[in-house]
Design an enzyme around this catalytic site. Structure first.
Site, PDB file in Angstrom:
ATOM      1  N   ASP A  76      64.625 -41.479  13.983  1.00  0.00           N
ATOM      2  CA  ASP A  76      64.958 -42.908  14.041  1.00  0.00           C
ATOM      3  C   ASP A  76      64.922 -43.474  15.451  1.00  0.00           C
ATOM      4  O   ASP A  76      65.228 -44.660  15.659  1.00  0.00           O
ATOM      5  CB  ASP A  76      66.315 -43.159  13.375  1.00  0.00           C
ATOM      6  CG  ASP A  76      66.216 -42.979  11.866  1.00  0.00           C
ATOM      7  OD1 ASP A  76      65.167 -43.344  11.301  1.00  0.00           O
ATOM      8  OD2 ASP A  76      67.158 -42.459  11.255  1.00  0.00           O
TER       9      ASP A  76
ATOM     10  N   ARG B 104      65.504 -47.957  -1.619  1.00  0.00           N
ATOM     11  CA  ARG B 104      65.239 -48.299  -0.212  1.00  0.00           C
ATOM     12  C   ARG B 104      64.087 -47.473   0.355  1.00  0.00           C
ATOM     13  O   ARG B 104      63.306 -47.962   1.168  1.00  0.00           O
ATOM     14  CB  ARG B 104      66.499 -48.164   0.639  1.00  0.00           C
ATOM     15  CG  ARG B 104      66.343 -48.805   1.994  1.00  0.00           C
ATOM     16  CD  ARG B 104      67.626 -49.148   2.719  1.00  0.00           C
ATOM     17  NE  ARG B 104      68.431 -48.014   3.085  1.00  0.00           N
ATOM     18  CZ  ARG B 104      69.566 -47.660   2.510  1.00  0.00           C
ATOM     19  NH1 ARG B 104      70.042 -48.358   1.485  1.00  0.00           N
ATOM     20  NH2 ARG B 104      70.253 -46.619   2.918  1.00  0.00           N
TER      21      ARG B 104
ATOM     22  N   ASP C  74      61.322 -42.861   5.077  1.00  0.00           N
ATOM     23  CA  ASP C  74      61.776 -43.848   6.066  1.00  0.00           C
ATOM     24  C   ASP C  74      60.976 -43.772   7.365  1.00  0.00           C
ATOM     25  O   ASP C  74      60.859 -44.754   8.100  1.00  0.00           O
ATOM     26  CB  ASP C  74      63.263 -43.638   6.429  1.00  0.00           C
ATOM     27  CG  ASP C  74      64.140 -43.215   5.262  1.00  0.00           C
ATOM     28  OD1 ASP C  74      63.621 -42.602   4.321  1.00  0.00           O
ATOM     29  OD2 ASP C  74      65.352 -43.470   5.311  1.00  0.00           O
TER      30      ASP C  74
HETATM   31  N1  GLY Z   1      66.908 -44.672   7.113  1.00  0.00           N
HETATM   32  C1  GLY Z   1      68.106 -44.319   6.455  1.00  0.00           C
HETATM   33  C2  GLY Z   1      68.474 -45.259   5.370  1.00  0.00           C
HETATM   34  O1  GLY Z   1      67.707 -46.112   4.983  1.00  0.00           O
HETATM   35  O2  GLY Z   1      69.583 -45.124   4.871  1.00  0.00           O
END
Ligand code: GLY
Length: 392
Positions: A110, A243, A171
């Site tokens: 991240d 998500r 992600d």
């Molecule tokens: N990237 C971690 C989440 O979306 O929770």
């Protein structure tokens, strides 16, 4: 062409969706008012990933989510041109510089979210050369997570952690733009090659044939062979975490933008169809797409990400594409639905979007505000009123 298949199964987004400019201005003003109310509280500190009882409690810059606040400040600054945001941006930028120098909680892919929204945006919006240098150093740190044989960037943990070894996650597609940026700015192809290799492996192994996605997938780092998919935040290993699907749509569309490889856009499209085929009546997804009705929580943050992803996807499709307008209509309907029923207008909160879910399996941030939901909601609104140049 890829072997992934998913067509749109209904006509619900065919009718032209329109956004009234007065309505939009009022909605943006609401978000700006919330940001302004938070400026003092979050000058030195940042909002956490999720609110507690709808309140974000200030914390230090040490989580993966710390950059969504500064990202909102750049959007607010670009929209209003008001200098009042600049002092907080400057303080926040210093904190991101210090975080990299001191290597605070950066054993994560991240780094892309963190340094795109802080330093790439800082270079782009403010022409800040120091921010550019920090972004490139952050990209250098990110590529240390690359496994040569598996051709993937490991998502989480120390590279020697056996539980996380060779694990990539959907992600991560949103973290790749930092590498595309670093290649562009340095002229060094290595960042680009790593990003493309990772995106291709994600397309091959994380995306299933029916255009749903695993949240995470393990690769053998010794011989580069695929191992197995496993969820972290979804309902089951075989279900499709909402998500994650939204990260996939936006992330693959971004890899198309930065590489011109149409395979990535094609995948983004199929993933979008899968998502849109599983929406309840108000067009705000449940936290996992295995749920299409009933009492499970929604994830407004996934809807906000998806609205941005759909707008980017639509922008890049040719005029003659059958779903170009459909994707735009769907994004607009989601934005309207979020505005009508998912904001904090009538409750006490320092957040913006209600009814997000951070991690249901961990019972963390369930039905609260999530800071990235607030960020992407504002990005989606800004995308509809400005010719906005992405920070991604
Ligand atoms: N990237 C971690 C989440 O979306 O929770």
């Amino acid at each position: 062409m890829s072997t992934i298949h998913e067509e749109m199964k209904h006509d619900k987004f065919k009718a032209k969706a329109v956004l009234d400019s007065k309505w939009l201005e009022e909605e943006i003003q609401y978000v700006l008012q919330k940001i302004d109310e938070n400026l003092d509280l979050f000058t030195e500190k940042v909002p956490p990933a999720a609110s507690t009882n709808l309140m974000y409690i200030p914390e230090d810059n040490n989580d993966w989510t710390a950059s969504f606040w500064i990202g909102m400040l750049y959007l607010a600054y670009e929209y209003t041109g008001n200098d009042k945001y600049l002092d907080v941006i400057k303080t926040q930028l210093e904190s991101f510089s210090e975080r990299l120098t001191k290597n605070i909680q950066l054993e994560t892919h991240d780094i892309g979210f963190l340094y795109s929204l802080s330093c790439v945006a800082g270079y782009q919006v403010l022409k800040d050369e120091t921010a550019k240098e920090i972004a490139i150093k952050a990209a250098d740190k990110l590529i240390t997570r690359y496994h040569q044989k598996a051709k993937i960037i490991q998502a989480w943990g120390d590279l020697s952690d056996p539980e996380q070894l060779g694990r990539m996650i959907i992600d991560c597609n949103m973290n790749l733009p930092l590498l595309y940026f670093a290649s562009r700015e340095t002229g060094n192809q290595k960042y680009y090659n790593i990003a493309v290799n990772h995106a291709k492996q994600a397309a091959k192994y994380i995306v299933r044939e029916d255009a749903s996605t695993y949240h995470t997938f393990y690769m053998d780092t010794e011989n580069g062979e695929p191992l197995y998919g496993k969820t972290a935040q979804g309902y089951t290993d075989q279900s499709c975490w909402a998500r994650g699907q939204a990260w996939g749509v936006y992330g693959f569309a971004l890899s198309y933008v930065h590489t011109g490889d149409r395979e990535f856009l094609d995948i983004a499209e199929k993933l979008a169809n899968y998502f849109l085929n599983r929406l309840p009546d108000d067009n705000i997804c449940y936290w996992d797409l295995v749920f299409t009705e009933g009492k499970e929580e929604r994830d407004s943050s996934a809807a906000a990400i998806m609205a941005c992803g759909l707008l980017e996807l639509s922008k890049n499709l040719p005029v003659s594409h059958q779903y170009k307008e459909v994707y735009e209509n769907a994004a607009i309907k989601m934005i309207k639905s979020l505005a009508e029923s998912y904001t904090t207008k009538k409750v006490h909160s320092n957040g913006i979007l209600l009814h997000a879910v951070y991690s249901k399996p961990d019972n963390n941030g369930v039905d609260d505000c999530c800071i990235w939901g607030d960020y992407y909601y504002l990005e989606a609104l800004i995308r509809t009123v400005m010719s906005w140049k992405m920070y991604w």
